[in-house]
Design a protein around this motif. Sequence first.
Motif: not given
Length: 112
Positions: A100-112
Amino acid sequence: MRTVPAGFILQEDSGSAMGMITLPPGSSLERTDSVVQQVTRITEQIPDVQVVSNITGVNFIAGVDSSYGTVIVKMVPWGDRDVTINEVVARLTQETSHINNATFLFFASPTL
């Protein structure tokens, strides 16, 4: 004659991912660090994760503030793992949804 599309780079499994963590404005660095450590522990439990690094007080998208955090995930080499980086990103998104009380953004690192 061109056989490869110009200006288009396919997303590949680079073997690493990042997570941006944001708490409400004005959150203390200690509070943010406790969430960052919680996410780090969750990430370390995922099979085929080799290294998890974290930075409290920094978000590579939003900047520097006591309410920001970052986790960096490095996977074992492709031939030695059974999951893709996109599966890891999806799992992190799911397993942090209860915090709670936090937002998350997960993503694969870009190729370049």
